[in-house]
Design a protein around this motif. Structure first.
Motif, PDB file in Angstrom:
ATOM      1  N   ALA A 195       0.866  -1.178   0.000  1.00 28.43           N
ATOM      2  CA  ALA A 195       0.000   0.000   0.000  1.00 28.43           C
ATOM      3  C   ALA A 195       0.896   1.219   0.000  1.00 28.43           C
ATOM      4  N   GLU A 234      -5.754   0.682   2.114  1.00 24.31           N
ATOM      5  CA  GLU A 234      -6.160   0.316   0.754  1.00 24.31           C
ATOM      6  C   GLU A 234      -4.947  -0.163  -0.031  1.00 24.31           C
ATOM      7  N   PRO A 235      -4.568  -1.436   0.126  1.00 23.22           N
ATOM      8  CA  PRO A 235      -3.399  -1.950  -0.591  1.00 23.22           C
ATOM      9  C   PRO A 235      -3.610  -1.957  -2.100  1.00 23.22           C
ATOM     10  N   ASN A 265      -1.486   5.311   3.143  1.00 23.15           N
ATOM     11  CA  ASN A 265      -2.769   4.776   2.663  1.00 23.15           C
ATOM     12  C   ASN A 265      -2.795   3.265   2.852  1.00 23.15           C
ATOM     13  N   THR A 266      -2.346   2.840   4.038  1.00 23.68           N
ATOM     14  CA  THR A 266      -2.150   1.407   4.296  1.00 23.68           C
ATOM     15  C   THR A 266      -3.453   0.612   4.326  1.00 23.68           C
ATOM     16  N   THR A 310       4.715  -3.740   2.011  1.00 19.92           N
ATOM     17  CA  THR A 310       4.026  -3.549   3.281  1.00 19.92           C
ATOM     18  C   THR A 310       4.020  -4.850   4.072  1.00 19.92           C
ATOM     19  N   GLU A 345      -2.165  -7.318  -3.326  1.00 20.64           N
ATOM     20  CA  GLU A 345      -2.363  -8.157  -2.145  1.00 20.64           C
ATOM     21  C   GLU A 345      -1.941  -9.589  -2.411  1.00 20.64           C
TER      22      GLU A 345
END
Length: 568
Positions: A332, A339-340, A336-337, A379, A343
């Motif tokens: 992300a 809303e990756p 703005n973690t 992340t 994934e």
């Protein structure tokens, strides 16, 4: 501190200049009291000669002062800009986005210039004026203690003026520099987007935007300059009042015989030096808020800790070459973690294999491959290059393993040869020609008037999109990396050139891992593993034939580009 010798010379010149400036009124007083008052021409000649000699020495001191000030400040601003540039080079994309390119340009140019102007003032009068003021005040008290009270009474008024101007100029200076950032941003957008602006006939709209930000800058600057302009007339009023009172009281003392004419002339000179020194020192204080704003903006850059560090003690060598593995990678963008962008992505590419990424716009393809050279850090999960987590590498060593061809082909001002040597600085002519041949750029290069010595303008704007892409590919080929990353790097090529280029690349990259981001199925249909992304999630992996059967997303993309025969 790097220029201690020059600072010492500067101080000696300042100290010598003070002695001379205060020595001249003293000699003048003696010339009047002992010479002119008694019509003694020999005494006048004697003191006149010494005044001339001292004036010549003072001139030499002024020249020395000017030399040292210019030498120190020009080197100082050079060092500041070098430090900023070096620091910015270490920034990740996160820091670039936080500061903004236009602001970084302003801080490197205008803010550094403001520091230079302020330091010129400090070195020229900053050391001189306090010493001059103190020395002048001592001479004032020695010459006439009774008249010195006039100067003491005026000092609080002068300090109040300086404080008022300094307090109110600081926020205006900050707003002025922010508005200058906006001007640079607007100008930069206008220049880079000139073709789009003309195509949509938006020249007047852009002009109105620029006029608005320029007017904002003008309005703030007017307020700032008006405020600073108050200093001179205010000081002049105070000075004139002091001189009028001193002459009036001095005339009374001369009439009573308590003061000589020469002493009054010297006293006025001492007052002039004291008050002028105070005014010059006050100018430094009025300039300080503006310089402090610039210094703070520069300091923000220099003290920013990059989110991705060089890792000097990291891994530099590996036993294997050309292996790449993604293990449950989630990413992300910073801040703005929740809303990756991608994934739980997992895949492996070995030497000689090609992995391709396809998906709709915004599916995370480019974001994914930018994690490999650590433009951003993952992340969650990890990325292994030759069995080592990319975060454990020395950053330079990691990027040396990678040949990255960005989505937007960017060339630098210079010759074609200079640009290709970005990949390998000591590449010889044979290597350059070979890389250009593989990238299918040799033919158009040889048609240029100066061939490989053809000069490229800023951003390679005198080249077509396809030519720039091929030169960018040649720049990566000449590096002979372990991993090739093509971020939609074939989009501007025609199908024939695309096919020839990929055929040559297949031979050139047989010992390296190849990653291709593409929108055209024809570019990636021969890849060993095609990874289909949808909203940051891997929805399918496999060969072209396998995906046509098992992935609806891939089939929809392929059917929109290929004929029925090619789909079968």
């Amino acid at each position: 501190m790097k220029y201690k010798k020059l600072v010492l010379i500067n101080f000696l010149c300042v100290f010598g200049f003070i002695l001379i400036e205060l020595g001249l009124p003293t000699l003048l007083a003696q010339l009047i009291n002992k010479g002119l008052m008694f019509n003694d021409f020999d005494v006048v000649t004697y003191y006149g000669k010494w005044m001339f000699i001292i004036s010549i020495i003072g001139l030499i001191g002024l020249i020395g002062l000017a030399y040292t000030v210019s030498s120190i400040t020009t080197r100082l601003v050079r060092d500041i800009r070098n430090d900023i540039f070096e620091k910015v080079q270490s920034f990740s994309h996160k820091e670039y986005n936080e500061f903004g390119v236009s602001s970084l340009v302003t801080r490197t140019t205008n803010d550094a210039f403001q520091i230079m102007v302020f330091m010129q003032m400090v070195l020229r009068v900053g050391m001189m004026t306090p010493l001059m003021f103190i020395s002048s005040f001592i001479m004032i008290i020695r010459t006439s203690p009774s008249l010195s009270y006039v100067v003491l009474i005026a000092v609080p008024f002068l300090i109040g003026i300086v404080y008022f101007i300094g307090k109110h100029s600081a926020p205006l200076s900050n707003r002025q520099q922010i508005n200058l950032d906006e001007i640079n941003l607007n100008l930069r957008e206008n220049l880079t987007g000139l073709r789009v602006i003309r195509a949509f006939v938006k020249e007047k709209f852009q002009e109105s935007r620029f006029y608005q930000v320029n007017d904002n800058y003008m309005n703030v600057s007017k307020k700032l300059f008006k405020l600073m302009a108050l200093a001179m007339p205010t000081f002049s009023i105070v000075f004139n009042c002091i001189f009028a009172v001193v002459i009036w009281l001095g005339a009374i003392e001369i009439n009573t015989g308590d003061l000589q004419v020469g002493s009054l002339v010297a006293f006025i000179e001492y007052i002039f030096h004291a008050l002028f020194s105070f005014m010059m020192f006050a100018n430094i204080f009025t300039m300080y808020p503006r310089a402090a704003v610039s210094a703070r903006r520069i300091e923000e850059i220099l003290t920013t800790v990059p989110s991705i560090t060089e890792n000097e003690n990291g891994v530099t060598e590996t036993e294997t070459h050309g292996y790449l593995t993604f293990e449950d990678v989630t990413f992300a963008y910073p801040g703005n973690t929740e809303e990756p962008v991608i994934e739980n992505v997992s895949f492996t590419v070995r030497p000689g294999e090609t992995a391709a990424f396809i998906g709709s716009t915004g599916s995370g393809k480019s974001s994914l491959i930018q994690l490999i050279p650590r433009f951003y850090d993952v992340t969650k999960g990890r990325i292994l290059v030759d069995g080592v987590d990319v975060r454990e590498y020395n950053l330079r060593a990691l990027r040396q393993k990678i040949g990255y061809i960005p989505q937007k082909a960017l060339l630098f001002t210079g010759t074609i040869t200079d640009n290709m040597r970005y990949g390998k600085w000591n590449a010889d002519n044979k290597e350059i020609e070979e890389a250009s041949d593989i990238s299918q750029s040799k033919d158009f290069i040889l048609k240029k008037p100066k061939q490989f010595d053809e000069f490229l303008s800023e951003g390679g704007s005198n080249m077509s999109g396809g030519q720039k892409q091929r030169l960018s590919i040649a720049r990566a080929i000449i590096k002979k990396p372990d991993i090739y990353i093509f971020d939609d790097s074939f989009s501007a090529l025609d199908y024939q050139t695309d096919a020839k280029l990929r055929a040559r690349l297949k031979l050139e990259t047989k010992n390296a891992a190849v990653l291709i981001v593409a929108q055209r199925v024809g570019t990636i249909m021969h890849a060993d593993n095609i990874i289909v992304l949808n909203k940051g999630v891997v929805v399918a992996q496999g060969t072209h034939a396998e995906l046509l059967k098992k992935s609806d997303v891939y089939y929809d993309i392929a059917s929109s580009q290929l004929s029925k025969e090619e789909l079968e």
